[in-house]
Scaffold this motif. Structure first.
Motif, PDB file in Angstrom:
ATOM      1  N   GLU A 159       0.906  -1.197   0.072  1.00  0.00           N
ATOM      2  CA  GLU A 159      -0.119  -0.063   0.159  1.00  0.00           C
ATOM      3  C   GLU A 159       1.111   1.371  -0.096  1.00  0.00           C
ATOM      4  OE1 GLU A 159      -3.022   0.020   2.970  1.00  0.00           O
ATOM      5  OE2 GLU A 159      -3.153  -2.232   2.995  1.00  0.00           O
ATOM      6  N   ARG A 160       0.231   2.185  -0.180  1.00  0.00           N
ATOM      7  CA  ARG A 160       0.714   3.554  -0.248  1.00  0.00           C
ATOM      8  C   ARG A 160       0.895   4.138   1.209  1.00  0.00           C
ATOM      9  NH1 ARG A 160      -1.265   6.534  -5.987  1.00  0.00           N
ATOM     10  NH2 ARG A 160      -0.543   4.906  -7.005  1.00  0.00           N
ATOM     11  N   SER A 161       0.339   3.640   1.927  1.00  0.00           N
ATOM     12  CA  SER A 161       0.440   4.188   3.537  1.00  0.00           C
ATOM     13  C   SER A 161       1.400   3.448   4.286  1.00  0.00           C
ATOM     14  CB  SER A 161      -0.917   4.192   4.085  1.00  0.00           C
ATOM     15  OG  SER A 161      -1.555   2.847   4.221  1.00  0.00           O
ATOM     16  N   ILE A 162       1.808   3.734   5.441  1.00  0.00           N
ATOM     17  CA  ILE A 162       2.771   2.958   6.271  1.00  0.00           C
ATOM     18  C   ILE A 162       2.138   2.228   7.305  1.00  0.00           C
ATOM     19  CG2 ILE A 162       2.717   4.628   8.072  1.00  0.00           C
ATOM     20  CD1 ILE A 162       5.806   4.320   8.558  1.00  0.00           C
ATOM     21  N   HIS A 163       2.502   0.994   7.597  1.00  0.00           N
ATOM     22  CA  HIS A 163       1.941  -0.093   8.252  1.00  0.00           C
ATOM     23  C   HIS A 163       2.844  -0.244   9.671  1.00  0.00           C
ATOM     24  CE1 HIS A 163      -1.465  -2.441   7.126  1.00  0.00           C
ATOM     25  NE2 HIS A 163      -1.334  -1.901   6.009  1.00  0.00           N
TER      26      HIS A 163
ATOM     27  N   LYS B  69      -7.635  -1.644   9.905  1.00  0.00           N
ATOM     28  CA  LYS B  69      -7.500  -2.808   9.131  1.00  0.00           C
ATOM     29  C   LYS B  69      -7.312  -4.023  10.047  1.00  0.00           C
ATOM     30  CE  LYS B  69      -5.250   0.321   5.778  1.00  0.00           C
ATOM     31  NZ  LYS B  69      -3.895   0.620   5.168  1.00  0.00           N
ATOM     32  N   GLN B  70      -6.783  -3.803  11.345  1.00  0.00           N
ATOM     33  CA  GLN B  70      -6.791  -4.787  11.973  1.00  0.00           C
ATOM     34  C   GLN B  70      -8.280  -5.396  12.486  1.00  0.00           C
ATOM     35  OE1 GLN B  70      -7.755  -6.540  16.108  1.00  0.00           O
ATOM     36  NE2 GLN B  70      -8.074  -4.372  15.706  1.00  0.00           N
ATOM     37  N   TYR B  71      -9.058  -4.303  12.615  1.00  0.00           N
ATOM     38  CA  TYR B  71     -10.834  -4.637  12.782  1.00  0.00           C
ATOM     39  C   TYR B  71     -11.193  -5.479  11.751  1.00  0.00           C
ATOM     40  CZ  TYR B  71     -15.674  -3.418  13.851  1.00  0.00           C
ATOM     41  OH  TYR B  71     -16.810  -3.587  14.293  1.00  0.00           O
ATOM     42  N   LEU B  72     -10.743  -4.822  10.296  1.00  0.00           N
ATOM     43  CA  LEU B  72     -11.393  -5.859   9.218  1.00  0.00           C
ATOM     44  C   LEU B  72     -10.535  -6.815   8.647  1.00  0.00           C
ATOM     45  CD1 LEU B  72     -12.487  -2.576   7.258  1.00  0.00           C
ATOM     46  CD2 LEU B  72     -13.938  -4.193   8.818  1.00  0.00           C
ATOM     47  N   GLY B  73      -9.885  -7.364   9.621  1.00  0.00           N
ATOM     48  CA  GLY B  73      -9.111  -8.768   9.437  1.00  0.00           C
ATOM     49  C   GLY B  73      -7.678  -9.122   9.010  1.00  0.00           C
ATOM     50  N   GLN B  74      -6.900  -7.897   9.179  1.00  0.00           N
ATOM     51  CA  GLN B  74      -5.343  -7.994   8.937  1.00  0.00           C
ATOM     52  C   GLN B  74      -4.816  -8.195   9.976  1.00  0.00           C
ATOM     53  OE1 GLN B  74      -2.743  -4.728   6.869  1.00  0.00           O
ATOM     54  NE2 GLN B  74      -3.495  -5.924   5.059  1.00  0.00           N
ATOM     55  N   GLN B  75      -5.023  -9.591  10.337  1.00  0.00           N
ATOM     56  CA  GLN B  75      -4.287  -9.862  11.665  1.00  0.00           C
ATOM     57  C   GLN B  75      -4.365 -11.564  11.674  1.00  0.00           C
ATOM     58  OE1 GLN B  75      -6.278 -10.016  15.610  1.00  0.00           O
ATOM     59  NE2 GLN B  75      -8.110  -9.086  14.420  1.00  0.00           N
TER      60      GLN B  75
ATOM     61  N   TRP C 137      -0.708 -16.705  19.997  1.00  0.00           N
ATOM     62  CA  TRP C 137      -0.144 -15.394  20.205  1.00  0.00           C
ATOM     63  C   TRP C 137      -0.782 -14.261  18.750  1.00  0.00           C
ATOM     64  CZ3 TRP C 137       1.214 -14.679  24.692  1.00  0.00           C
ATOM     65  CH2 TRP C 137       1.977 -15.297  25.289  1.00  0.00           C
ATOM     66  N   ASN C 138      -1.026 -13.364  19.140  1.00  0.00           N
ATOM     67  CA  ASN C 138      -1.699 -12.389  17.958  1.00  0.00           C
ATOM     68  C   ASN C 138      -0.560 -11.811  17.418  1.00  0.00           C
ATOM     69  OD1 ASN C 138      -3.732  -9.742  17.882  1.00  0.00           O
ATOM     70  ND2 ASN C 138      -3.847 -11.365  16.617  1.00  0.00           N
ATOM     71  N   LEU C 139      -0.338 -11.650  15.998  1.00  0.00           N
ATOM     72  CA  LEU C 139       0.318 -10.841  15.214  1.00  0.00           C
ATOM     73  C   LEU C 139      -0.687 -10.182  14.123  1.00  0.00           C
ATOM     74  CD1 LEU C 139       3.053 -10.108  13.626  1.00  0.00           C
ATOM     75  CD2 LEU C 139       2.415 -12.202  12.045  1.00  0.00           C
ATOM     76  N   ARG C 140      -0.509  -8.798  14.510  1.00  0.00           N
ATOM     77  CA  ARG C 140      -1.582  -7.854  13.707  1.00  0.00           C
ATOM     78  C   ARG C 140      -0.824  -6.448  13.492  1.00  0.00           C
ATOM     79  NH1 ARG C 140      -2.015  -7.980  19.456  1.00  0.00           N
ATOM     80  NH2 ARG C 140      -1.614  -6.153  20.676  1.00  0.00           N
ATOM     81  N   THR C 141      -1.820  -5.901  12.305  1.00  0.00           N
ATOM     82  CA  THR C 141      -1.341  -4.634  11.977  1.00  0.00           C
ATOM     83  C   THR C 141      -1.901  -3.589  13.215  1.00  0.00           C
ATOM     84  OG1 THR C 141      -1.523  -2.971  10.518  1.00  0.00           O
ATOM     85  CG2 THR C 141      -3.485  -4.473  10.608  1.00  0.00           C
ATOM     86  N   LEU C 142      -1.289  -2.624  13.267  1.00  0.00           N
ATOM     87  CA  LEU C 142      -1.701  -1.585  14.415  1.00  0.00           C
ATOM     88  C   LEU C 142      -2.392  -0.477  13.752  1.00  0.00           C
ATOM     89  CD1 LEU C 142       1.260  -1.614  16.883  1.00  0.00           C
ATOM     90  CD2 LEU C 142      -0.929  -2.906  16.989  1.00  0.00           C
ATOM     91  N   ILE C 143      -2.475  -0.508  12.552  1.00  0.00           N
ATOM     92  CA  ILE C 143      -3.589   0.204  12.042  1.00  0.00           C
ATOM     93  C   ILE C 143      -4.969  -0.108  12.311  1.00  0.00           C
ATOM     94  CG2 ILE C 143      -4.233   1.663   9.646  1.00  0.00           C
ATOM     95  CD1 ILE C 143      -1.128   2.016  10.835  1.00  0.00           C
ATOM     96  N   TRP C 144      -5.730   0.453  13.142  1.00  0.00           N
ATOM     97  CA  TRP C 144      -6.519  -0.398  13.859  1.00  0.00           C
ATOM     98  C   TRP C 144      -7.832  -0.602  13.104  1.00  0.00           C
ATOM     99  CZ3 TRP C 144      -4.657  -2.774  17.581  1.00  0.00           C
ATOM    100  CH2 TRP C 144      -5.499  -3.677  18.602  1.00  0.00           C
TER     101      TRP C 144
END
Length: 550
Positions: A435-439, A506-512, A497-504
């Motif tokens: 993506e064009r935004s930071i994670h 995106k985490q809420y919508l499944g990127q974990q 153990w949870n591995l997740r994006t902290l862009i919340w």
């Protein structure tokens, strides 16, 4: 030897063999809603004991932390402890994949130890979008006396909990995401729950006070949900001493980038003319610019701060070069995260490489985010409980993603996403951000070595650029736009153990996803038994408890 003397000697010998238990710290938290207006708009927030941010946990390494949480909200809640590894104890991790939620009108008690984790951490509510509503606080872990630290004690320590802030409630943000819409951009940046200006634009009272000539420690954490931040203080140098539990080479900076979920400590010496100075924290890598300020006052000063604010750096290349300057302090006498007893992580053979590529797409007409084509969804029964009670095969499937991203970058499947990792193997994880935004990505239960970053897609040849000597061991790593980051670690901490994006959003919508690390020995050497007070829900409620570990 007389019989009396013999009895006394034996008694003293028996006392000497008794090992005193680590000290206990007890907390009682009452969780309620409250109304505040940090950006001039009244809104509902989550309070802990009527505090926003929540109360500080100030402890020493290996202390037993006991927190009795009373949920007075109208929704379930859980708390997770950002960066605390919970060695052998994922039962206390406080994510929807490990714990049943604390239901409204009930209470539950956490019990965990920050084992040899000297540093700066924070806690937050982990369900849904609650992190956007508060319920966040600082967790300081100090060194035990037998473990020296590579700096003199500061005159005082200050907490800086900074993050982007939305004026929409967490429930509204969740409804927007559920409907397929976005959360938009934040309305501002808060520092310890304040913006720095009142409704009339006047500076708020000073937040911190320093005495001329003395040195202070600022523990800074990015507790936001969307944006990286730049941290700086007018006319004052920042001496970096610690990042997420690791002592660093003490380089000096004018400003520091801090990505979501990351924490660091800087020493600041009050070596300027007595007066007031602005601490400035503003967004990075965004088309918009917003920030917050806090006043640091020299004791006895009545000189207002200069309106000339230090500018933030620009571009991600500057940030990447700053990351390259961070180095682990290999001479510091403190606990190390390397289980083999060697600090030379670069010489350990990699047994597995997992490449995880983020993606976005529509599923049933609504936006979802994924890792390797799978958008995570929490089942009714927490993954850890399903695994422990032996019903995992009825609840989810392991390893539905491969170790390489799929060739088809467009298809997204919604499902519980659980990856098996073999106990005590040394693994390389590549995180790719197209993506064009930071994670920023975080892994519960561990610290890892962020050994490399670069632009474009990762290839094995990129290993030539790795830092295999003194990468700072930490729990959160940024991934720059259209770039990759590589981390290495040994999966020696049994649990889920949870591995997740902290862009919340995106985490809420499944990127974990969740990583399952199972010890085949079922031994107390490797994992604690399920706590007696564990909340049960879903399909394990009426099941007999499995035999305990021995």
């Amino acid at each position: 030897m007389s019989q009396v003397v013999l009895v006394v000697v034996l008694a003293l010998l028996s006392l000497s063999t008794v090992q005193a238990e680590d000290p206990y710290l007890f907390f009682t938290w009452t969780i309620t809603y409250g109304t505040i207006s940090p950006l001039g708009v009244p809104q509902q927030v989550i309070l802990i004991n009527n505090q926003f941010p929540g109360p500080e946990i100030n402890c020493t390494s290996n202390n037993n932390i006991i927190i009795n949480v009373f949920n007075k909200l109208d929704e379930p809640i859980l708390f997770s402890w950002n960066g605390i590894q919970h060695r052998k104890n994922s039962w206390m991790d406080g994510t929807p994949g490990t714990n049943c939620p604390i239901m409204p009108g009930t209470n539950w008690t956490y019990h965990f130890q920050p084992k040899d984790q000297i540093g700066s951490y924070f806690y937050f509510p982990s369900i849904g979008m609650q992190k956007a509503a508060g319920g966040i606080g600082m967790l300081r872990v100090h060194s035990r006396l037998l473990i020296p630290v590579p700096y003199a004690d500061p005159a005082e320590e200050f907490n800086v909990l900074a993050g982007d802030w939305y004026t929409k409630s967490h429930k509204v943000l969740a409804r927007l995401l559920d409907s397929g819409r976005g959360v938009g951009r934040p309305a501002g940046v808060l520092i310890n729950g304040k913006h720095g200006k009142d409704a009339s634009g006047k500076d708020e009272p000073p937040m911190f006070t320093m005495e001329a000539g003395k040195t202070y420690r600022y523990r800074v954490c990015n507790v936001g949900i969307k944006t990286s931040l730049s941290f700086r203080i007018q006319k004052h140098a920042l001496r970096l001493v610690e990042m997420e539990g690791s002592h660093t080479i003490q380089n000096v900076y004018d400003s520091l980038d801090i990505h979501i979920g990351q924490c660091f400590s800087v020493f600041v010496t009050a070596d300027q003319q007595p007066g007031d100075y602005y601490m400035v924290i503003s967004t990075r890598f965004t088309k918009y610019n917003c920030g917050g300020t806090a006043i640091i006052r020299y004791a006895g000063s009545n000189t207002p701060p200069s309106p000339d604010l230090p500018p933030a750096p620009s571009g991600w290349a500057w940030s990447f070069n700053q990351w390259r300057s961070f180095r682990w302090n290999l001479t510091a006498s403190a606990a190390r995260p390397n289980p083999q007893g060697s600090y030379h992580y670069g010489s350990i053979n990699i047994t597995r490489t997992i490449r995880l590529r983020g993606s976005t797409g529509l599923v049933n007409g609504k936006r979802r985010y994924a890792l390797n084509g799978v958008s995570h969804e929490n089942p009714a029964t927490p993954l850890k409980l399903s695994e422990y009670y032996g019903i995992a095969e009825k609840e989810f499937k392991y390893n539905i993603i491969g170790d390489e991203p799929p060739a088809d970058k467009s298809t997204i499947v919604i499902s519980p996403n659980v990856v098996n990792c073999t106990f005590r193997t040394f693994i390389e994880i590549i995180l790719e951000n197209p993506e064009r935004s930071i994670h920023a990505y975080h892994l519960d239960g561990y610290s890892f070595f962020p050994v490399g970053m670069g632009h474009g897609e990762w290839t094995p040849e990129r290993r030539r650029t790795y830092n295999l000597l003194d990468a700072v061991s930490r729990h959160t790593v940024q991934v720059y736009p259209k770039s990759w980051s590589a981390v290495m670690l040994t999966f020696d901490n049994a649990g889920m153990w949870n591995l997740r994006t902290l862009i919340w959003d995106k985490q809420y919508l499944g990127q974990q996803l969740y990583i399952s690390v199972v010890s085949p020995a079922r031994s107390l050497r490797d994992e604690y038994n399920i706590p007696e007070n564990t909340l049960l829900c879903g399909n394990v409620v009426n099941l007999p408890k499995p035999p305990p570990y021995t």
